[in-house]
Design a protein around this motif. Structure first.
Motif, PDB file in Angstrom:
ATOM      1  N   PHE A  96       0.848  -1.176   0.000  1.00 49.71           N
ATOM      2  CA  PHE A  96       0.000   0.000   0.000  1.00 49.71           C
ATOM      3  C   PHE A  96       0.890   1.234   0.000  1.00 49.71           C
ATOM      4  CE2 PHE A  96      -2.709  -3.144   2.081  1.00 49.71           C
ATOM      5  CZ  PHE A  96      -3.819  -3.046   1.271  1.00 49.71           C
ATOM      6  N   SER A  97       0.542   2.220  -0.815  1.00 49.92           N
ATOM      7  CA  SER A  97       1.299   3.464  -0.800  1.00 49.92           C
ATOM      8  C   SER A  97       0.864   4.277   0.420  1.00 49.92           C
ATOM      9  CB  SER A  97       1.089   4.254  -2.087  1.00 49.92           C
ATOM     10  OG  SER A  97      -0.275   4.546  -2.256  1.00 49.92           O
ATOM     11  N   ARG A  98       1.749   5.117   0.906  1.00 49.27           N
ATOM     12  CA  ARG A  98       1.469   5.870   2.128  1.00 49.27           C
ATOM     13  C   ARG A  98       0.373   6.915   1.900  1.00 49.27           C
ATOM     14  NH1 ARG A  98       6.328   7.114   0.497  1.00 49.27           N
ATOM     15  NH2 ARG A  98       6.590   9.075  -0.571  1.00 49.27           N
ATOM     16  N   GLN A  99      -0.345   7.222   2.946  1.00 51.02           N
ATOM     17  CA  GLN A  99      -1.431   8.187   2.858  1.00 51.02           C
ATOM     18  C   GLN A  99      -1.007   9.571   3.343  1.00 51.02           C
ATOM     19  OE1 GLN A  99      -4.462   7.513   1.500  1.00 51.02           O
ATOM     20  NE2 GLN A  99      -3.538   5.578   0.956  1.00 51.02           N
ATOM     21  N   ASN A 100      -0.137   9.650   4.323  1.00 46.21           N
ATOM     22  CA  ASN A 100       0.259  10.927   4.915  1.00 46.21           C
ATOM     23  C   ASN A 100       1.773  10.978   5.045  1.00 46.21           C
ATOM     24  OD1 ASN A 100      -2.450  11.670   5.379  1.00 46.21           O
ATOM     25  ND2 ASN A 100      -2.461  10.454   7.242  1.00 46.21           N
ATOM     26  N   GLY A 101       2.304  12.179   5.057  1.00 49.21           N
ATOM     27  CA  GLY A 101       3.720  12.364   5.316  1.00 49.21           C
ATOM     28  C   GLY A 101       4.572  12.324   4.063  1.00 49.21           C
ATOM     29  N   GLY A 102       5.801  12.780   4.203  1.00 45.87           N
ATOM     30  CA  GLY A 102       6.752  12.714   3.106  1.00 45.87           C
ATOM     31  C   GLY A 102       6.754  13.942   2.226  1.00 45.87           C
ATOM     32  N   GLY A 103       5.646  14.597   2.046  1.00 46.00           N
ATOM     33  CA  GLY A 103       5.549  15.770   1.192  1.00 46.00           C
ATOM     34  C   GLY A 103       5.527  15.390  -0.276  1.00 46.00           C
ATOM     35  N   SER A 104       4.756  16.113  -1.074  1.00 47.11           N
ATOM     36  CA  SER A 104       4.647  15.807  -2.493  1.00 47.11           C
ATOM     37  C   SER A 104       4.178  17.041  -3.262  1.00 47.11           C
ATOM     38  CB  SER A 104       3.671  14.653  -2.716  1.00 47.11           C
ATOM     39  OG  SER A 104       2.390  15.000  -2.243  1.00 47.11           O
ATOM     40  N   VAL A 105       4.310  16.959  -4.589  1.00 43.76           N
ATOM     41  CA  VAL A 105       3.840  18.004  -5.487  1.00 43.76           C
ATOM     42  C   VAL A 105       2.907  17.339  -6.485  1.00 43.76           C
ATOM     43  CG1 VAL A 105       4.516  19.656  -7.264  1.00 43.76           C
ATOM     44  CG2 VAL A 105       5.961  19.330  -5.273  1.00 43.76           C
ATOM     45  N   ILE A 106       1.733  17.942  -6.707  1.00 50.63           N
ATOM     46  CA  ILE A 106       0.773  17.412  -7.670  1.00 50.63           C
ATOM     47  C   ILE A 106       0.625  18.417  -8.811  1.00 50.63           C
ATOM     48  CG2 ILE A 106      -1.614  16.714  -8.064  1.00 50.63           C
ATOM     49  CD1 ILE A 106      -1.742  15.790  -5.187  1.00 50.63           C
ATOM     50  N   VAL A 107       0.732  17.905 -10.045  1.00 48.55           N
ATOM     51  CA  VAL A 107       0.563  18.746 -11.238  1.00 48.55           C
ATOM     52  C   VAL A 107      -0.685  18.258 -11.964  1.00 48.55           C
ATOM     53  CG1 VAL A 107       1.582  19.436 -13.426  1.00 48.55           C
ATOM     54  CG2 VAL A 107       3.032  19.133 -11.429  1.00 48.55           C
ATOM     55  N   TRP A 108      -1.545  19.181 -12.361  1.00 48.06           N
ATOM     56  CA  TRP A 108      -2.782  18.861 -13.058  1.00 48.06           C
ATOM     57  C   TRP A 108      -2.762  19.523 -14.423  1.00 48.06           C
ATOM     58  CZ3 TRP A 108      -6.808  21.972 -14.857  1.00 48.06           C
ATOM     59  CH2 TRP A 108      -7.965  21.302 -15.241  1.00 48.06           C
ATOM     60  N   ALA A 109      -3.230  18.828 -15.459  1.00 46.40           N
ATOM     61  CA  ALA A 109      -3.306  19.392 -16.809  1.00 46.40           C
ATOM     62  C   ALA A 109      -4.555  18.854 -17.492  1.00 46.40           C
ATOM     63  CB  ALA A 109      -2.066  19.022 -17.613  1.00 46.40           C
ATOM     64  N   ALA A 110      -5.037  19.611 -18.497  1.00 42.92           N
ATOM     65  CA  ALA A 110      -6.243  19.196 -19.241  1.00 42.92           C
ATOM     66  C   ALA A 110      -6.118  19.656 -20.689  1.00 42.92           C
ATOM     67  CB  ALA A 110      -7.483  19.800 -18.602  1.00 42.92           C
ATOM     68  N   PHE A 111      -6.825  18.956 -21.600  1.00 42.84           N
ATOM     69  CA  PHE A 111      -6.923  19.395 -22.994  1.00 42.84           C
ATOM     70  C   PHE A 111      -8.267  18.978 -23.557  1.00 42.84           C
ATOM     71  CE2 PHE A 111      -5.263  15.111 -23.344  1.00 42.84           C
ATOM     72  CZ  PHE A 111      -5.914  14.590 -24.466  1.00 42.84           C
ATOM     73  N   SER A 112      -8.685  19.656 -24.604  1.00 41.28           N
ATOM     74  CA  SER A 112      -9.960  19.355 -25.251  1.00 41.28           C
ATOM     75  C   SER A 112      -9.787  19.479 -26.758  1.00 41.28           C
ATOM     76  CB  SER A 112     -11.038  20.318 -24.758  1.00 41.28           C
ATOM     77  OG  SER A 112     -10.788  21.616 -25.264  1.00 41.28           O
ATOM     78  N   PHE A 113     -10.861  19.308 -27.499  1.00 37.43           N
ATOM     79  CA  PHE A 113     -10.836  19.432 -28.958  1.00 37.43           C
ATOM     80  C   PHE A 113     -10.346  20.822 -29.380  1.00 37.43           C
ATOM     81  CE2 PHE A 113     -12.813  20.490 -33.010  1.00 37.43           C
ATOM     82  CZ  PHE A 113     -12.447  19.400 -33.786  1.00 37.43           C
ATOM     83  N   ASN A 114     -10.703  21.831 -28.606  1.00 39.13           N
ATOM     84  CA  ASN A 114     -10.343  23.202 -28.948  1.00 39.13           C
ATOM     85  C   ASN A 114      -9.013  23.660 -28.336  1.00 39.13           C
ATOM     86  OD1 ASN A 114     -12.735  23.662 -30.445  1.00 39.13           O
ATOM     87  ND2 ASN A 114     -13.850  23.866 -28.516  1.00 39.13           N
ATOM     88  N   GLY A 115      -8.302  22.785 -27.686  1.00 38.14           N
ATOM     89  CA  GLY A 115      -7.001  23.158 -27.129  1.00 38.14           C
ATOM     90  C   GLY A 115      -6.894  22.862 -25.659  1.00 38.14           C
TER      91      GLY A 115
END
Length: 115
Positions: A96-115
């Protein structure tokens, strides 16, 4: 068990490298990367393929759909980088991956038909 634990449990005057070589020479153990999660069943694969086929006929509706994804990077160590000695006579292990601690960075991205 780790090689060091096996050496200690044997109570013999042997080197860790000797134990490691014997494990490698055996036909029952391999050094494997532990699975992050259990693999998909054949039923899950069939359902995913059927869902994809059902959505292929959307036509112009694809212009209104937004695809997005996110990726997490841990600051202390990578996820899923756990290796272990697997006995080939038994099922592969998982963790199981850890739930808390360690610190992390999350990057979110999206695209559609129009860009």
């Amino acid at each position: 068990m780790s090689v060091r634990e096996i050496t200690g449990a044997s109570r013999l005057q042997i080197n860790n490298n000797t134990v490691h070589r014997r494990i490698i020479e055996s036909d029952y153990m391999v050094h494997a990367k532990m699975a992050r999660r259990l693999p998909l069943s054949k039923l899950h694969i069939r359902k995913r393929l059927q869902s994809a086929r059902n959505h292929m006929s959307y036509g112009d509706k694809w212009m209104a759909i937004l695809f997005s994804d996110e990726r997490k990077w841990n600051l202390d160590r990578p996820d899923g980088n756990i290796k272990y000695w697997q006995d080939l006579r038994k099922h592969p292990g998982s963790f199981f991956s850890r739930q808390n601690g360690g610190g992390s960075v999350i990057v979110w991205a999206a695209f559609s038909f129009n860009g």
